[in-house]
Design a protein around this motif. Structure first.
Motif, PDB file in Angstrom:
ATOM      1  N   MET A   1     -33.931   3.936  -3.093  1.00 51.09           N
ATOM      2  CA  MET A   1     -33.203   4.130  -4.346  1.00 51.09           C
ATOM      3  C   MET A   1     -33.103   5.613  -4.707  1.00 51.09           C
ATOM      4  O   MET A   1     -32.037   6.073  -5.128  1.00 51.09           O
ATOM      5  N   VAL A   2     -34.185   6.338  -4.536  1.00 53.86           N
ATOM      6  CA  VAL A   2     -34.169   7.777  -4.846  1.00 53.86           C
ATOM      7  C   VAL A   2     -33.208   8.506  -3.908  1.00 53.86           C
ATOM      8  O   VAL A   2     -32.369   9.305  -4.352  1.00 53.86           O
ATOM      9  N   LEU A   3     -33.308   8.228  -2.623  1.00 49.18           N
ATOM     10  CA  LEU A   3     -32.425   8.879  -1.652  1.00 49.18           C
ATOM     11  C   LEU A   3     -30.964   8.484  -1.882  1.00 49.18           C
ATOM     12  O   LEU A   3     -30.067   9.326  -1.779  1.00 49.18           O
ATOM     13  N   SER A   4     -30.716   7.217  -2.223  1.00 51.87           N
ATOM     14  CA  SER A   4     -29.349   6.767  -2.513  1.00 51.87           C
ATOM     15  C   SER A   4     -28.798   7.465  -3.744  1.00 51.87           C
ATOM     16  O   SER A   4     -27.613   7.819  -3.786  1.00 51.87           O
ATOM     17  N   ALA A   5     -29.632   7.673  -4.758  1.00 52.03           N
ATOM     18  CA  ALA A   5     -29.196   8.389  -5.964  1.00 52.03           C
ATOM     19  C   ALA A   5     -28.834   9.835  -5.626  1.00 52.03           C
ATOM     20  O   ALA A   5     -27.846  10.369  -6.155  1.00 52.03           O
ATOM     21  N   ILE A   6     -29.606  10.448  -4.760  1.00 56.54           N
ATOM     22  CA  ILE A   6     -29.300  11.826  -4.335  1.00 56.54           C
ATOM     23  C   ILE A   6     -27.965  11.869  -3.603  1.00 56.54           C
ATOM     24  O   ILE A   6     -27.123  12.735  -3.865  1.00 56.54           O
ATOM     25  N   ILE A   7     -27.760  10.914  -2.702  1.00 54.96           N
ATOM     26  CA  ILE A   7     -26.486  10.873  -1.961  1.00 54.96           C
ATOM     27  C   ILE A   7     -25.327  10.608  -2.916  1.00 54.96           C
ATOM     28  O   ILE A   7     -24.269  11.231  -2.796  1.00 54.96           O
ATOM     29  N   ALA A   8     -25.506   9.688  -3.865  1.00 51.53           N
ATOM     30  CA  ALA A   8     -24.450   9.400  -4.847  1.00 51.53           C
ATOM     31  C   ALA A   8     -24.113  10.659  -5.643  1.00 51.53           C
ATOM     32  O   ALA A   8     -22.937  10.935  -5.916  1.00 51.53           O
ATOM     33  N   TYR A   9     -25.135  11.423  -6.013  1.00 51.07           N
ATOM     34  CA  TYR A   9     -24.895  12.673  -6.734  1.00 51.07           C
ATOM     35  C   TYR A   9     -24.123  13.663  -5.856  1.00 51.07           C
ATOM     36  O   TYR A   9     -23.187  14.317  -6.321  1.00 51.07           O
ATOM     37  N   GLN A  10     -24.509  13.750  -4.586  1.00 46.63           N
ATOM     38  CA  GLN A  10     -23.820  14.657  -3.673  1.00 46.63           C
ATOM     39  C   GLN A  10     -22.351  14.251  -3.484  1.00 46.63           C
ATOM     40  O   GLN A  10     -21.493  15.096  -3.277  1.00 46.63           O
ATOM     41  N   GLU A  11     -22.081  12.962  -3.552  1.00 46.13           N
ATOM     42  CA  GLU A  11     -20.726  12.429  -3.338  1.00 46.13           C
ATOM     43  C   GLU A  11     -20.037  12.084  -4.656  1.00 46.13           C
ATOM     44  O   GLU A  11     -19.077  11.316  -4.673  1.00 46.13           O
ATOM     45  N   ARG A  12     -20.505  12.640  -5.766  1.00 48.90           N
ATOM     46  CA  ARG A  12     -20.034  12.252  -7.098  1.00 48.90           C
ATOM     47  C   ARG A  12     -18.530  12.394  -7.271  1.00 48.90           C
ATOM     48  O   ARG A  12     -17.914  11.609  -7.988  1.00 48.90           O
ATOM     49  N   GLU A  13     -17.904  13.357  -6.614  1.00 50.18           N
ATOM     50  CA  GLU A  13     -16.451  13.532  -6.736  1.00 50.18           C
ATOM     51  C   GLU A  13     -15.709  12.306  -6.209  1.00 50.18           C
ATOM     52  O   GLU A  13     -14.693  11.913  -6.765  1.00 50.18           O
ATOM     53  N   LYS A  14     -16.217  11.716  -5.149  1.00 49.35           N
ATOM     54  CA  LYS A  14     -15.571  10.531  -4.575  1.00 49.35           C
ATOM     55  C   LYS A  14     -15.781   9.294  -5.439  1.00 49.35           C
ATOM     56  O   LYS A  14     -14.982   8.377  -5.402  1.00 49.35           O
ATOM     57  N   PHE A  15     -16.855   9.267  -6.221  1.00 51.99           N
ATOM     58  CA  PHE A  15     -17.154   8.107  -7.059  1.00 51.99           C
ATOM     59  C   PHE A  15     -16.564   8.226  -8.462  1.00 51.99           C
ATOM     60  O   PHE A  15     -16.531   7.236  -9.192  1.00 51.99           O
ATOM     61  N   LYS A  16     -16.063   9.396  -8.847  1.00 51.23           N
ATOM     62  CA  LYS A  16     -15.521   9.588 -10.196  1.00 51.23           C
ATOM     63  C   LYS A  16     -14.359   8.641 -10.489  1.00 51.23           C
ATOM     64  O   LYS A  16     -14.190   8.195 -11.619  1.00 51.23           O
ATOM     65  N   ALA A  17     -13.569   8.323  -9.506  1.00 51.55           N
ATOM     66  CA  ALA A  17     -12.431   7.439  -9.709  1.00 51.55           C
ATOM     67  C   ALA A  17     -12.869   6.030 -10.111  1.00 51.55           C
ATOM     68  O   ALA A  17     -12.090   5.287 -10.710  1.00 51.55           O
ATOM     69  N   LEU A  18     -14.093   5.663  -9.782  1.00 50.01           N
ATOM     70  CA  LEU A  18     -14.590   4.331 -10.129  1.00 50.01           C
ATOM     71  C   LEU A  18     -15.030   4.229 -11.577  1.00 50.01           C
ATOM     72  O   LEU A  18     -15.208   3.138 -12.110  1.00 50.01           O
ATOM     73  N   LEU A  19     -15.258   5.378 -12.210  1.00 47.65           N
ATOM     74  CA  LEU A  19     -15.777   5.377 -13.592  1.00 47.65           C
ATOM     75  C   LEU A  19     -14.708   5.404 -14.625  1.00 47.65           C
ATOM     76  O   LEU A  19     -13.680   5.520 -14.705  1.00 47.65           O
TER      77      LEU A  19
END
Length: 121
Positions: free
Chosen positions: A103-121
């Motif tokens: 979970m911690v490592l996934s959160a770090i990766i999600a933060y690193q890829e935050r630009e790609k996930f912004k469209a989902l929010l």
């Protein structure tokens, strides 16, 4: 050095899921049998065939997360599996393990890829 630190979470998560998924099919490392509620739960997953689907998704997601251009897609596949691993450890096995690290490592990766996930929010 920063580049290595940026890659480390993805390499760790990818390797863990690739190894775990492939170990299910090729049995490199024998797993001790589970007992009690965790054993019953895993038995149902195994006998229903759902565990095979999960392990295939682990291999696919683990491989995708190793490629920078596909990292967000790999995390999208692996995030629900990581949450379920953590919940299994906390609610059924009553002993936290690799789920917290995932979970911690996934959160770090999600933060690193935050630009790609912004469209989902």
């Amino acid at each position: 050095m920063k580049k290595v630190l940026d890659l480390l979470p993805s390499v760790l998560v990818g390797a863990l899921f690739l190894f775990g998924g492939l170990n299910f099919f090729f049995n490199f490392v024998a797993q001790p049998p589970m007992t009690g509620d965790p054993g019953v739960f895993m038995g149902v997953l195994f006998s229903s065939g759902i565990l095979k689907v999960i392990k295939v998704l682990e291999v696919i997601g683990g491989a995708l997360i190793l490629f920078p251009g596909k990292r967000a897609l790999g995390l999208t596949i692996l995030a629900p599996i990581s949450v379920n691993i953590l919940l299994f450890e906390l609610c059924l096995a009553h002993q936290p393990g690799v789920g917290i690290a995932l979970m911690v490592l996934s959160a770090i990766i999600a933060y690193q890829e935050r630009e790609k996930f912004k469209a989902l929010l």
